[in-house]
Design a protein around this motif. Structure first.
Motif, PDB file in Angstrom:
ATOM      1  N   ASN A   1     -15.480   2.058  -4.943  1.00  0.00           N
ATOM      2  CA  ASN A   1     -14.366   1.314  -5.541  1.00  0.00           C
ATOM      3  C   ASN A   1     -14.892   0.516  -6.711  1.00  0.00           C
ATOM      4  O   ASN A   1     -15.861  -0.234  -6.566  1.00  0.00           O
TER       5      ASN A   1
ATOM      6  N   GLN B   1     -15.904   5.595  -0.059  1.00  0.00           N
ATOM      7  CA  GLN B   1     -15.225   5.606  -1.357  1.00  0.00           C
ATOM      8  C   GLN B   1     -15.820   4.550  -2.280  1.00  0.00           C
ATOM      9  O   GLN B   1     -15.790   3.356  -1.975  1.00  0.00           O
TER      10      GLN B   1
ATOM     11  N   GLU C   1      -8.181   1.662   2.869  1.00  0.00           N
ATOM     12  CA  GLU C   1      -8.544   1.567   1.452  1.00  0.00           C
ATOM     13  C   GLU C   1      -9.111   0.177   1.235  1.00  0.00           C
ATOM     14  O   GLU C   1      -8.995  -0.693   2.097  1.00  0.00           O
TER      15      GLU C   1
ATOM     16  N   SER D   1       0.820  -1.211   0.000  1.00  0.00           N
ATOM     17  CA  SER D   1       0.000   0.000   0.000  1.00  0.00           C
ATOM     18  C   SER D   1       0.855   1.262   0.000  1.00  0.00           C
ATOM     19  O   SER D   1       0.382   2.333  -0.356  1.00  0.00           O
TER      20      SER D   1
ATOM     21  N   LEU E   1     -13.879   4.265   4.911  1.00  0.00           N
ATOM     22  CA  LEU E   1     -12.449   4.020   5.118  1.00  0.00           C
ATOM     23  C   LEU E   1     -11.936   5.005   6.157  1.00  0.00           C
ATOM     24  O   LEU E   1     -12.467   6.108   6.288  1.00  0.00           O
TER      25      LEU E   1
ATOM     26  N   ARG F   1      -8.497   7.004   7.601  1.00  0.00           N
ATOM     27  CA  ARG F   1      -7.088   7.394   7.449  1.00  0.00           C
ATOM     28  C   ARG F   1      -6.786   8.521   8.426  1.00  0.00           C
ATOM     29  O   ARG F   1      -7.542   9.494   8.484  1.00  0.00           O
TER      30      ARG F   1
ATOM     31  N   GLY G   1     -10.884   4.583  -7.230  1.00  0.00           N
ATOM     32  CA  GLY G   1     -11.707   4.966  -6.090  1.00  0.00           C
ATOM     33  C   GLY G   1     -12.197   6.400  -6.275  1.00  0.00           C
ATOM     34  O   GLY G   1     -11.478   7.243  -6.828  1.00  0.00           O
TER      35      GLY G   1
END
Ligand code: HAM
Length: 428
Positions: A127, A125, A81, A56, A109, A111, A316
Motif C-alpha cells: 500500500n 498488498q 484492505e 469500503s 489482508l 477477503r 495497492g
C-alpha cells in the motif's frame, strides 16, 4: 483419521523456497518506494467493523469480510484492505503530523473470495499513499512510482498498461448526460464495474433497466469503448474530470519510461471512498490480462474520523498478481538462500571445529554446519539440494593448519584460503 496437512482454503503456506521469493519481492518493493521518500508504517490485523461500513463498499463488507464477535462483544474484522486503517492512523494524529506524508506498508489482508489464479483469501498488498497533496502533481508522483516499481523488476513499457478514469467524470455522465438520481447512478457504476465479468447481452439488459432507453445504452457503450481521450464526444469535452485526465496524461507522457497510459471509462474501482481520479495497472500478457495494482484519490476518508479532511491518493499492489506478472514475463531470477557456506564436519562435533565455525561467523558469513555421521558425498548432496553455493570439508588437518579449501558447488572449482580471509574471499 489423521489431521489435514493442507492450509486453510485460499491461503498459502510459504516453505523456505517460497518465502525466499516473497522476501526478494518485498525487498525490491521497499527499495523502490523508499527511493521516492516513502516511509513504512503498520497497523493491527484486527479492526472494528465500523471503519469498513462507512466507505469500503457493500461487496467487501457484506460478502468478503471475516467478521466475528470478540469475547468483549465487539464486532471485529480481519482487515480486508489497509486504506481504512491508515486513514484512521492519520486522523488520530491529524494535528501533530507534518504533511505531506508519504507512507507505505505490506500487510496481509483477508477477503472471503472464490480462490482462483492470482486471487486468494489471504494475500499481501503493498500500500502506497500520499497524504496532504491536492494537486495533480500527487497523481503524477503516485503513477510514476507505480510504474517505477514494475520497472525495478526489469519490466519494459510493453508489459503493462496504466488505465485512468475519473469518478467525477462518471458522476457527471450519470447525473448530467443520463439524468440519473443518486441511487440509479450507483447501480450504473456497479454494473460498469462488472462489465468484463458478464455477457454483453446481460449488460445491455441491465443497463436498459437503469437508463431511459436503448439510445442511452448505445451512447453509454460508445463512451465505454473509447480508448483515446481525444475521441471524447464534443458535448463531454469539458465535463467534470475530463480536463484533469487530459492534463495528467500529458504530464505523465513527459516521462518516456512510464509505459502506456490510457483513458479507460470502464475503470470504476469497487470502493465507495474514491472521489476523483482512479487507476489500475494491467498486465498486457494475454494469459495474465488482469489488474495488478489499483488505486485512486480519496479525499474524504480521513475526515470521516471526525477531523479536518486530508486530500489523499494511493494504490495497492498484490503479491500474487505481481508474482504471476514476474513469472509470465520471465523476470523472476533464481533467488539464492541466505546461507553462504556449508561446513561439513569430518569428525564428530569437537570444540575446535565449533570455535573455527564461530570465527567464520564473526567474519559475517551465514553458515550451516553438517555434524551428522553420514558419508561426505551425502553431506555434499545435502548442501547442493539446499542451493548453498560454497562448502568446506572440515577435518583435523584444517583445524591444525587454519588453511581451508573452499569448494564452489556451482562450477566445481576449489580455492585454498587462510581462515582469517574466508569472509573477505566469499564476499568478493
Ligand atoms: P484493490 O483493487 O482491492 O484495492 O486491491 C489492489 C490490488 O491487490 C489488486 O489490483 C490485486 O493485485 C490485489 N488483490 C486484491 N484482492 C486480492 C486477492 N483476493 N488475492 C490476490 N490479490 C488481490 C485496494 O485494496 C485499495 N484499498 C488500494 C488502495 C490503497 N487505494 C488507495 N490506497
Amino acid at each position: 483419521m489423521s489431521l489435514q496437512t493442507q492450509p486453510y482454503k485460499g491461503a498459502r503456506d510459504f516453505y523456505p523456497e517460497d518465502k525466499r521469493i516473497q522476501k526478494f519481492m518485498f525487498n525490491k518493493l521497499r527499495r523502490a518506494v523508499e527511493t521516492y521518500g516513502y516511509e513504512e508504517y503498520d497497523a493491527p490485523m484486527l479492526e472494528p467493523l465500523d471503519i469498513y461500513l462507512a466507505k469500503s463498499g457493500s461487496e467487501i463488507v457484506n460478502d468478503q469480510t471475516y467478521t466475528f464477535t470478540d469475547r468483549g462483544d465487539r464486532q471485529v474484522v480481519i482487515r480486508p484492505e489497509m486504506t481504512p486503517s491508515v486513514s484512521r492512523m492519520v486522523a488520530a494524529k491529524r494535528n501533530q503530523l507534518n504533511f505531506p506524508l508519504r507512507w507505505y506498508s505490506i500487510p496481509n489482508l483477508w477477503r472471503y473470495e472464490r480462490p482462483q489464479r492470482g486471487r486468494y483469501r489471504e494475500h499481501w498488498q503493498l500500500n502506497v499513499d500520499l497524504f496532504g497533496e491536492a494537486s495533480l502533481s500527487a497523481e503524477g508522483e503516485i503513477i510514476n512510482l507505480a510504474s517505477h516499481i514494475l520497472k525495478s523488476f526489469g519490466a519494459t513499457n510493453e508489459m503493462f498498461e496504466i488505465r485512468l478514469n475519473s469518478r467525477k467524470f462518471m458522476e457527471y455522465l450519470a447525473g448530467q448526460t443520463f439524468s440519473l438520481n443518486a441511487e440509479n447512478s450507483l447501480s450504473l457504476f456497479k454494473l460498469i464495474d462488472r462489465k468484463n465479468k458478464i455477457d454483453q447481452e446481460v449488460f445491455n439488459e441491465q443497463a436498459l433497466g437503469i437508463l431511459s432507453g436503448q439510445e442511452d445504452v448505445d451512447r453509454l457503450l460508445y463512451i465505454l469503448d473509447l480508448d483515446d481521450i481525444r475521441n471524447i464526444p464534443k458535448e463531454l469535452s469539458s465535463a467534470d474530470g475530463i480536463v484533469d485526465i487530459q492534463t495528467l496524461i500529458s504530464n505523465l507522457s513527459v516521462n518516456a519510461d512510464i509505459g502506456k497510459v490510457v483513458f479507460d471509462p470502464n475503470i470504476m474501482r469497487g470502493f465507495d471512498y474514491y472521489n476523483d481520479m482512479v487507476f489500475e495497472i494491467f498486465d498486457t500478457h494475454p494469459e495474465n490480462n488482469r489488474a495488478m495494482m489499483g488505486g485512486g484519490r480519496y479525499d474524504g476518508l480521513v475526515g470521516l474520523f471526525g477531523v479536518e479532511p486530508v486530500p489523499t491518493i494511493g494504490f495497492g499492489l498484490g503479491d500474487a498478481t505481481l508474482l504471476n506478472f514476474l513469472q509470465i514475463h520471465e523476470l523472476l531470477p533464481t533467488v539464492s538462500p541466505e546461507t553462504d557456506l556449508a561446513v561439513l564436519l569430518l569428525n564428530e562435533e569437537s570444540n575446535d571445529s565449533q570455535s573455527l565455525v564461530a570465527e567464520l561467523r564473526k567474519q559475517g558469513l551465514n553458515i550451516a554446519v553438517d555434524f551428522s555421521d553420514r558419508k561426505v558425498g551425502n553431506k555434499i548432496r545435502w548442501a547442493e539440494s539446499k542451493g548453498i553455493k560454497y562448502i568446506i570439508v572440515l577435518g583435523q588437518d584444517e583445524i591444525d593448519s587454519q588453511i581451508l579449501s573452499i569448494k564452489n558447488l556451482s562450477d566445481g572449482s576449489s580455492e585454498t584460503v587462510e581462515l582469517n580471509l574466508v569472509g573477505k574471499y566469499l564476499k568478493n
